[in-house]
Motif scaffolding. Structure first.
Motif, PDB file in Angstrom:
ATOM      1  N   ILE A 234       2.835 -10.863  -4.066  1.00  0.00           N
ATOM      2  CA  ILE A 234       1.899 -10.016  -4.804  1.00  0.00           C
ATOM      3  C   ILE A 234       2.050  -8.611  -4.236  1.00  0.00           C
ATOM      4  N   ALA A 235       2.775  -7.759  -4.944  1.00  0.00           N
ATOM      5  CA  ALA A 235       3.117  -6.441  -4.432  1.00  0.00           C
ATOM      6  C   ALA A 235       2.491  -5.347  -5.295  1.00  0.00           C
ATOM      7  N   SER A 236       2.635  -4.107  -4.818  1.00  0.00           N
ATOM      8  CA  SER A 236       2.071  -2.966  -5.544  1.00  0.00           C
ATOM      9  C   SER A 236       3.147  -1.922  -5.805  1.00  0.00           C
ATOM     10  N   SER A 237       3.111  -1.348  -7.008  1.00  0.00           N
ATOM     11  CA  SER A 237       4.015  -0.237  -7.330  1.00  0.00           C
ATOM     12  C   SER A 237       3.508   1.070  -6.726  1.00  0.00           C
ATOM     13  N   LYS A 238       2.242   1.064  -6.245  1.00  0.00           N
ATOM     14  CA  LYS A 238       1.647   2.231  -5.615  1.00  0.00           C
ATOM     15  C   LYS A 238       0.950   1.781  -4.341  1.00  0.00           C
ATOM     16  N   PRO A 239       1.689   1.643  -3.241  1.00  0.00           N
ATOM     17  CA  PRO A 239       1.091   1.134  -2.001  1.00  0.00           C
ATOM     18  C   PRO A 239      -0.227   1.820  -1.670  1.00  0.00           C
ATOM     19  N   SER A 240      -1.276   1.017  -1.542  1.00  0.00           N
ATOM     20  CA  SER A 240      -2.604   1.575  -1.308  1.00  0.00           C
ATOM     21  C   SER A 240      -3.586   0.443  -1.007  1.00  0.00           C
ATOM     22  N   TRP A 241      -4.850   0.836  -0.824  1.00  0.00           N
ATOM     23  CA  TRP A 241      -5.922  -0.126  -0.610  1.00  0.00           C
ATOM     24  C   TRP A 241      -6.418  -0.669  -1.959  1.00  0.00           C
TER      25      TRP A 241
ATOM     26  N   SER B  89      -3.488   5.706   4.120  1.00  0.00           N
ATOM     27  CA  SER B  89      -2.640   4.839   4.938  1.00  0.00           C
ATOM     28  C   SER B  89      -3.431   3.602   5.343  1.00  0.00           C
ATOM     29  N   LYS B  90      -2.723   2.580   5.794  1.00  0.00           N
ATOM     30  CA  LYS B  90      -3.380   1.306   6.082  1.00  0.00           C
ATOM     31  C   LYS B  90      -4.210   1.339   7.361  1.00  0.00           C
ATOM     32  N   ASP B  91      -3.921   2.264   8.277  1.00  0.00           N
ATOM     33  CA  ASP B  91      -4.573   2.226   9.585  1.00  0.00           C
ATOM     34  C   ASP B  91      -5.562   3.369   9.806  1.00  0.00           C
ATOM     35  N   ALA B  92      -6.016   4.002   8.727  1.00  0.00           N
ATOM     36  CA  ALA B  92      -6.984   5.097   8.838  1.00  0.00           C
ATOM     37  C   ALA B  92      -8.368   4.626   8.393  1.00  0.00           C
ATOM     38  N   ASN B  93      -9.354   5.483   8.608  1.00  0.00           N
ATOM     39  CA  ASN B  93     -10.740   5.124   8.352  1.00  0.00           C
ATOM     40  C   ASN B  93     -11.177   5.390   6.917  1.00  0.00           C
ATOM     41  N   PHE B  94     -12.034   4.512   6.402  1.00  0.00           N
ATOM     42  CA  PHE B  94     -12.882   4.813   5.264  1.00  0.00           C
ATOM     43  C   PHE B  94     -14.071   5.595   5.843  1.00  0.00           C
ATOM     44  N   VAL B  95     -14.447   6.704   5.187  1.00  0.00           N
ATOM     45  CA  VAL B  95     -15.500   7.569   5.750  1.00  0.00           C
ATOM     46  C   VAL B  95     -16.596   7.763   4.715  1.00  0.00           C
ATOM     47  N   SER B  96     -17.848   7.521   5.155  1.00  0.00           N
ATOM     48  CA  SER B  96     -18.988   7.675   4.246  1.00  0.00           C
ATOM     49  C   SER B  96     -19.359   9.137   4.088  1.00  0.00           C
TER      50      SER B  96
ATOM     51  N   PHE C 270     -10.719  -0.867   8.108  1.00  0.00           N
ATOM     52  CA  PHE C 270     -10.603  -2.248   7.643  1.00  0.00           C
ATOM     53  C   PHE C 270      -9.282  -2.897   8.042  1.00  0.00           C
ATOM     54  N   PHE C 271      -8.374  -2.116   8.624  1.00  0.00           N
ATOM     55  CA  PHE C 271      -7.141  -2.679   9.148  1.00  0.00           C
ATOM     56  C   PHE C 271      -7.355  -3.261  10.540  1.00  0.00           C
ATOM     57  N   THR C 272      -8.092  -2.514  11.374  1.00  0.00           N
ATOM     58  CA  THR C 272      -8.368  -2.985  12.741  1.00  0.00           C
ATOM     59  C   THR C 272      -9.669  -3.747  12.847  1.00  0.00           C
TER      60      THR C 272
END
Length: 395
Positions: free
Chosen positions: A251-258, A309-316, A387-389
């Motif tokens: 199950i892959a993505s044509s636009k790598p993202s969350w 990126s996969k290893d960065a923060n979601f920020v409120s 959400f990665f770590t």
């Protein structure tokens, strides 16, 4: 004279040794291939009487004769069973090294039910009375148990002509757990992401997942055991479904993202169906730290920024008000699972770790004094979640 006698003795000893070696070589047994028909399975005494598997424990079969390999050798016997008289699609039901073969009736019933189901029968077609066919396959084996190539032989076919068969498969149920692995974690099940069950809906799982062009798979077990589900095993939908592609079964993505991945499981016949939504990865604040300071879902301006990126923060967004925490109201965050209230998919930071409510009670951690407490937040602070770590903080 002594030299002549000594020479004569040496010649005599050489002749004796040569003769002994030749005799030993001639007497050594040689492994030979068994002749056709040498392996004979006795016709069961109950071949034409009703065999009720539900009220049986063990079915006994015996061999009338066994292969002669011309030398003492370990022999492995496999009992095969089929619902076809030509033994098409036969499966092994028992293995032994003895001339008496025991077949577990419950195991046989489950195997026969599967065979009939594969042939198009449904549970409504049971019970049934069917002929069942058996034969034995024998092979000489090495000491370690490995079969010796070229020394296999099969027996004659015998039958039980009136096997009374109930539907003997356990009910298929939706999984209690789902685990997600992929390129994001090196395809390692040990560090896979656990799907989070939606509160009050244990058949629905959700998770924020980073999906790239290499893709992901999920499974009910943390293992490559054949149960893993890829692109062809899902029905896809959702806001971003068009971005999801098949990459070598993943199950892959044509636009790598969350993505907010929501997996709804159900049962159809003997199959588990996976309906998967791929939605925008939106995380929301709710409660006293929002401008409305209430419990309105999807409040404008209360969604987190999504990292690239996969290893960065979601920020409120900055908190618009105070959340006293403790035994009062606290900071609350959630993702929206369509058709379900916000609190059924909420989560919060405790001791620097993201904890998910899932099927659990209200998220008010137990304090040392025994009372529950919520997370404190002050006006102007923000909630950071990785959400990665699986970590986060308020600052």
């Amino acid at each position: 004279m002594k030299k002549i006698i000594k020479s004569a003795l040496l010649v005599l000893c050489s002749v004796c040794l040569l003769t002994a070696c030749e005799d030993d070589r001639d007497s050594n047994p040689t492994l030979q291939k068994p002749t056709d028909g040498s392996l004979v399975l006795n016709t069961p005494a109950m071949t034409n009487t009703v065999c009720d598997l539900a009220n049986s424990s063990v079915l006994n079969f015996t061999l009338a004769s066994v292969p002669n390999y011309g030398a003492p050798v370990y022999t492995n016997y496999e009992m095969e069973v089929s619902i076809n008289p030509d033994m098409k699609d036969a499966e092994v039901i028992a293995t032994t090294s003895y001339t008496k073969i025991e077949v577990d009736a419950a195991t046989l019933a489950a195997m026969l039910t599967t065979m009939e189901s594969d042939n198009g029968k449904t549970e409504a077609d049971f019970p049934m009375e069917i002929p069942v066919y058996f034969r034995v396959r024998a092979n000489a084996t090495q000491y370690a148990g490995n079969a010796i190539d070229g020394y296999e032989t099969v027996s004659n076919i015998v039958s039980l002509n009136k096997v009374h068969l109930l539907y003997s498969l356990p009910p298929v149920t939706t999984p209690d757990h789902l685990y997600i692995t992929g390129n994001f974690n090196g395809w390692d099940w040990n560090t896979s992401l656990a799907g989070i069950q939606v509160h009050s809906a244990p058949h629905i799982f959700w998770r924020l997942v980073w999906i790239d062009d290499s893709g992901i798979k999920f499974n009910a077990e943390k293992a490559w055991d054949g149960g893993e589900v890829g692109y062809k095993g899902i029905n896809k939908s959702g806001d971003l479904a068009d971005e999801i592609i098949d990459n070598d079964g993943n199950i892959a993505s044509s636009k790598p993202s969350w993505y907010l991945m929501i997996i709804t499981t159900s049962v159809s016949g003997r199959d588990i169906v996976y309906d998967v939504q791929f939605n925008k990865p939106t995380v929301w604040l709710i409660g006293p730290v929002t401008p409305l300071a209430n419990w309105s879902e999807l409040e404008d301006g209360c969604d987190f920024t999504v990292p690239a990126s996969k290893d960065a923060n979601f920020v409120s967004p900055a908190f618009a008000g105070d959340a006293p925490g403790g035994d009062g109201d606290g900071v609350r965050a959630y993702v929206k699972v369509p058709g379900h209230d916000w609190w059924k998919s909420e989560f919060m930071i405790y001791d620097g770790k993201i904890e998910y409510r899932g099927m659990g009670d209200d998220q008010n951690k137990a304090a040392p004094d025994g009372f529950g407490y919520r997370v404190k937040g002050d006006t102007g602070q923000k909630l950071y979640m990785n959400f990665f770590t699986g970590t986060g903080e308020i600052k």
